[in-house]
Design a protein around this motif. Sequence first.
Motif, PDB file in Angstrom:
ATOM      1  N   SER A 110      48.389  55.399   9.873  1.00 27.77           N
ATOM      2  CA  SER A 110      47.835  56.148  11.005  1.00 27.77           C
ATOM      3  C   SER A 110      47.741  57.627  10.657  1.00 27.77           C
ATOM      4  O   SER A 110      48.421  58.123   9.762  1.00 27.77           O
ATOM      5  CB  SER A 110      48.725  55.971  12.245  1.00 27.77           C
ATOM      6  OG  SER A 110      48.864  54.598  12.559  1.00 27.77           O
ATOM      7  N   ASP A 111      46.934  58.310  11.413  1.00 25.62           N
ATOM      8  CA  ASP A 111      46.824  59.764  11.295  1.00 25.62           C
ATOM      9  C   ASP A 111      48.000  60.384  12.043  1.00 25.62           C
ATOM     10  O   ASP A 111      48.172  60.149  13.248  1.00 25.62           O
ATOM     11  CB  ASP A 111      45.497  60.210  11.904  1.00 25.62           C
ATOM     12  CG  ASP A 111      45.284  61.707  11.794  1.00 25.62           C
ATOM     13  OD1 ASP A 111      46.204  62.402  11.309  1.00 25.62           O
ATOM     14  OD2 ASP A 111      44.210  62.167  12.204  1.00 25.62           O
ATOM     15  N   PRO A 112      48.854  61.188  11.358  1.00 30.29           N
ATOM     16  CA  PRO A 112      50.025  61.763  12.033  1.00 30.29           C
ATOM     17  C   PRO A 112      49.662  62.571  13.269  1.00 30.29           C
ATOM     18  O   PRO A 112      50.439  62.633  14.227  1.00 30.29           O
ATOM     19  CB  PRO A 112      50.655  62.648  10.952  1.00 30.29           C
ATOM     20  CG  PRO A 112      50.146  62.111   9.661  1.00 30.29           C
ATOM     21  CD  PRO A 112      48.788  61.575   9.940  1.00 30.29           C
ATOM     22  N   LEU A 115      62.909  60.005  12.051  1.00 31.56           N
ATOM     23  CA  LEU A 115      61.657  59.816  11.318  1.00 31.56           C
ATOM     24  C   LEU A 115      60.599  60.794  11.803  1.00 31.56           C
ATOM     25  O   LEU A 115      60.413  61.002  13.008  1.00 31.56           O
ATOM     26  CB  LEU A 115      61.150  58.385  11.482  1.00 31.56           C
ATOM     27  CG  LEU A 115      62.079  57.258  11.013  1.00 31.56           C
ATOM     28  CD1 LEU A 115      61.356  55.917  11.066  1.00 31.56           C
ATOM     29  CD2 LEU A 115      62.606  57.518   9.611  1.00 31.56           C
ATOM     30  N   SER A 116      59.891  61.363  10.853  1.00 34.59           N
ATOM     31  CA  SER A 116      58.800  62.284  11.172  1.00 34.59           C
ATOM     32  C   SER A 116      57.533  61.498  11.476  1.00 34.59           C
ATOM     33  O   SER A 116      57.404  60.318  11.112  1.00 34.59           O
ATOM     34  CB  SER A 116      58.551  63.229   9.998  1.00 34.59           C
ATOM     35  OG  SER A 116      58.057  62.492   8.879  1.00 34.59           O
ATOM     36  N   ASP A 117      56.589  62.170  12.122  1.00 30.96           N
ATOM     37  CA  ASP A 117      55.312  61.511  12.401  1.00 30.96           C
ATOM     38  C   ASP A 117      54.604  61.128  11.107  1.00 30.96           C
ATOM     39  O   ASP A 117      53.909  60.106  11.040  1.00 30.96           O
ATOM     40  CB  ASP A 117      54.421  62.434  13.239  1.00 30.96           C
ATOM     41  CG  ASP A 117      54.942  62.601  14.667  1.00 30.96           C
ATOM     42  OD1 ASP A 117      55.932  61.898  15.011  1.00 30.96           O
ATOM     43  OD2 ASP A 117      54.381  63.416  15.409  1.00 30.96           O
ATOM     44  N   GLU A 118      54.769  61.956  10.065  1.00 30.23           N
ATOM     45  CA  GLU A 118      54.141  61.642   8.779  1.00 30.23           C
ATOM     46  C   GLU A 118      54.702  60.334   8.206  1.00 30.23           C
ATOM     47  O   GLU A 118      53.953  59.488   7.696  1.00 30.23           O
ATOM     48  CB  GLU A 118      54.367  62.784   7.781  1.00 30.23           C
ATOM     49  CG  GLU A 118      53.577  64.046   8.066  1.00 30.23           C
ATOM     50  CD  GLU A 118      54.186  64.869   9.205  1.00 30.23           C
ATOM     51  OE1 GLU A 118      55.310  64.525   9.669  1.00 30.23           O
ATOM     52  OE2 GLU A 118      53.536  65.833   9.639  1.00 30.23           O
ATOM     53  N   THR A 119      56.018  60.167   8.273  1.00 28.32           N
ATOM     54  CA  THR A 119      56.639  58.933   7.766  1.00 28.32           C
ATOM     55  C   THR A 119      56.180  57.732   8.580  1.00 28.32           C
ATOM     56  O   THR A 119      55.861  56.668   8.023  1.00 28.32           O
ATOM     57  CB  THR A 119      58.173  59.056   7.820  1.00 28.32           C
ATOM     58  OG1 THR A 119      58.589  60.122   6.962  1.00 28.32           O
ATOM     59  CG2 THR A 119      58.833  57.762   7.374  1.00 28.32           C
ATOM     60  N   ILE A 120      56.124  57.890   9.910  1.00 31.25           N
ATOM     61  CA  ILE A 120      55.690  56.794  10.781  1.00 31.25           C
ATOM     62  C   ILE A 120      54.254  56.400  10.454  1.00 31.25           C
ATOM     63  O   ILE A 120      53.924  55.216  10.314  1.00 31.25           O
ATOM     64  CB  ILE A 120      55.813  57.211  12.263  1.00 31.25           C
ATOM     65  CG1 ILE A 120      57.279  57.491  12.612  1.00 31.25           C
ATOM     66  CG2 ILE A 120      55.242  56.127  13.174  1.00 31.25           C
ATOM     67  CD1 ILE A 120      57.462  58.166  13.963  1.00 31.25           C
ATOM     68  N   ALA A 121      53.402  57.402  10.312  1.00 30.57           N
ATOM     69  CA  ALA A 121      51.991  57.127  10.039  1.00 30.57           C
ATOM     70  C   ALA A 121      51.802  56.539   8.651  1.00 30.57           C
ATOM     71  O   ALA A 121      51.015  55.602   8.449  1.00 30.57           O
ATOM     72  CB  ALA A 121      51.187  58.416  10.189  1.00 30.57           C
ATOM     73  N   GLN A 122      52.522  57.094   7.659  1.00 28.72           N
ATOM     74  CA  GLN A 122      52.377  56.626   6.277  1.00 28.72           C
ATOM     75  C   GLN A 122      52.702  55.147   6.147  1.00 28.72           C
ATOM     76  O   GLN A 122      52.088  54.438   5.347  1.00 28.72           O
ATOM     77  CB  GLN A 122      53.288  57.446   5.359  1.00 28.72           C
ATOM     78  CG  GLN A 122      53.183  57.045   3.886  1.00 28.72           C
ATOM     79  CD  GLN A 122      54.213  57.752   3.018  1.00 28.72           C
ATOM     80  OE1 GLN A 122      55.206  58.284   3.527  1.00 28.72           O
ATOM     81  NE2 GLN A 122      53.978  57.772   1.717  1.00 28.72           N
TER      82      GLN A 122
END
Length: 734
Positions: A3-5, A25-32
């Motif tokens: 996903s796009d963070p 967890l960061s949004d970047e980790t969730i999206a990645q």
Amino acid sequence: MRSDPSNIESKVHPAHLADVRQSGLSDETIAQHGIYSVCPGEIKRIIGWDPPELKSLLAFPYPGCNGFTRFKLFPPLQIKNGHTMRYYQASGSGVHLYIPHPVQEVLKDPSIPLAWTEGEKKALKGCQEGIPCIGLGGIWNWTASDTKEAIAEIDRIAHVDREETIYFDSDIWANPSALQALYVFAKELENRGANAKIAVIPQRGAEKQGIDDFLVAEGVEGLKKLRLITLDHSAFGQVKKWYKNWKKDAKVTTEAKENYTALFPGLVDIVEYDDKPAFLVKESRGLKILSQVELEGICYLPPPKDKIPWLVPRADMVLRFYKEDSDQALYNDLITYHRGISELPSDSYYDLLATWDFHTYLLEQVQYSPYLYLFAVPERGKSRTGKGLIYVAYRGIHVESLRDAYLVRVANNYCATLFIDTLDLWRKAEKNGTEDLLLHRYERGACVPRVLYPERGAHRDTVYFNVFGATVVATNEPVSQILQSRALQISMPDSFRRFENDVTPEDALSLKERLVAFRARCLDKELPQASKPTDGRLGDIARPLIQTIRLVNPDRENILINVLKELESQRKNDRRETLDGRILEAIAKLWDKIRHGKIEVGEITKMVNEGVPEKWQVSSQKIGMRLSALGIQPAKSSDVRQRIIDPEKMEKLFEKHGVRKVNPNDPNVQDNAQISVSIGSCGNSQNNDLSLMSRQMSLSETNTDNGLGQEGQEGHVAEGVDNILFDEEEEIVI
């Protein structure tokens, strides 16, 4: 699905987002890592039912696992027995490791430490903080559920000398069953060569902590200060005792669940590849090494190495010899090998042994496999010779016991070559109930029945085992005449040579590997055609050897045929010493007693017993039974004291039993004159005197001779004895 963070709220429900952010967890980790929410309308499609209390699902796709996804349930479901269901995965989807994207790149580099933890969020938090971390779906979710063996994904990791630290939740130390799981997992990593350590995460007051909670609270620097222990720590004292029993149970479970085979079309042999058994298979495009094979929809593995009772050939050496070796060079080396092990009756017998070695690798193409029967008094080299043969033979097994269950299974499951090395073999075979196995191994298609399931009732209680295979027998006592008829007997001579070296499987391994390569070259070839080299059963069992030597080294065929002719002559001499041979010899001597094509049983009995001590003498009833077995029938069904003499039949019987007695000649049998009987050298030619006698007998078949002497009275047995059927080869030794 990444996903796009910047647009993470559109993919992840606020309650779910709060949950993963609580783990740091960061949004970047969730999206990645493609974490997303499942709306209520999709729940039934995913899990197959729609419990009203279940509101939503949070999806954790597993990188590199072909779409496998685990779902966290909101809220958790209360299920049977008071258990709580917190996560769901599709039925039958198996067990997988959660390996975040950054860790995928370092799996093969043992210089980079690895961390292990429980769950996806904790693994992602570790990776986010620069710690390569792999998540387990549960503390046992690294084993196959049915076998307790580690799943194949662990094999993707380079473990040797790698620092691997396990970060399980802080409450594990107060949970004995969880502590057992921790110990087993750490032991698995150690067994794979890792330097395994366990981090002791402290409780946060009364609440447990995972690695994600600890990193949120203390950061990476705090994590570095955690106490690390090994499996030698006293905390595992009780677990170690439990582990020994668990390992045994796990091994039994694994063996019970897996399917093994050692026989299927196209299989050259089981070979050692990467220190494990593997299948060497011949396909249209060449040889192939397989760790498993699918047959009729079922996956089969090679038997475990510790269950294979012979030294397994090395795959790389077999492949090398497949390309570089020649049959004739191998044949010559086998002769040299056998000559260095023991003394045989003559040099040509080494050709017999070398040919038999090759023959054991070609059994799919033959109907018979002759036993090699090594017979002699002790210390003549029987065991050395047998070991030399069995260590190069196809799947050779040396056995000194005649336990029925074991012999039946290695014959049926492996098509193994057996070397049976025991004193007084036949008596032990009778005692163990293995006579049928020994007698039937020489012929393809022969099966022996065993009643294994009496509780199942008629027609379901019996299992039939295929026992065909090559066999070597060594014993110091005579065996059954029937078994001898199916064997090539080698009478071991006394040797004046000294054989310094022991006979070992290791010394024979290279020759064995060359023979496996020979089998690979010839597996799809037909054997050359060949006639039987001798008459009778000896010709049947010897023909496969002639076919083999024509394939391997045709220049030596005449040498092998001469050995077989010598064995044929030896058989005739042996038959002449049997009761049947003595009976036939008596008939030859009594030729002048034949009247109207008939002879008195009493006369034969008297001649057989001439010069024999009374306690060893044979009764006329026994003589009558053996005459019937030889096909010499009574003159009348109501009176078995006289037997009909058919000259053509007698000529064949005399030839077979090596009877060469010469009597004075008189063509007129009715005048009680003497007739010439020259047996053994006449071959298929018709003797004129015998032809004349045959004509005279045909004229006098209806005549009645009532002149029975005392011997005739002794020869009387109960009516019907002449109808008893006997095996042609069954002879009685006195």
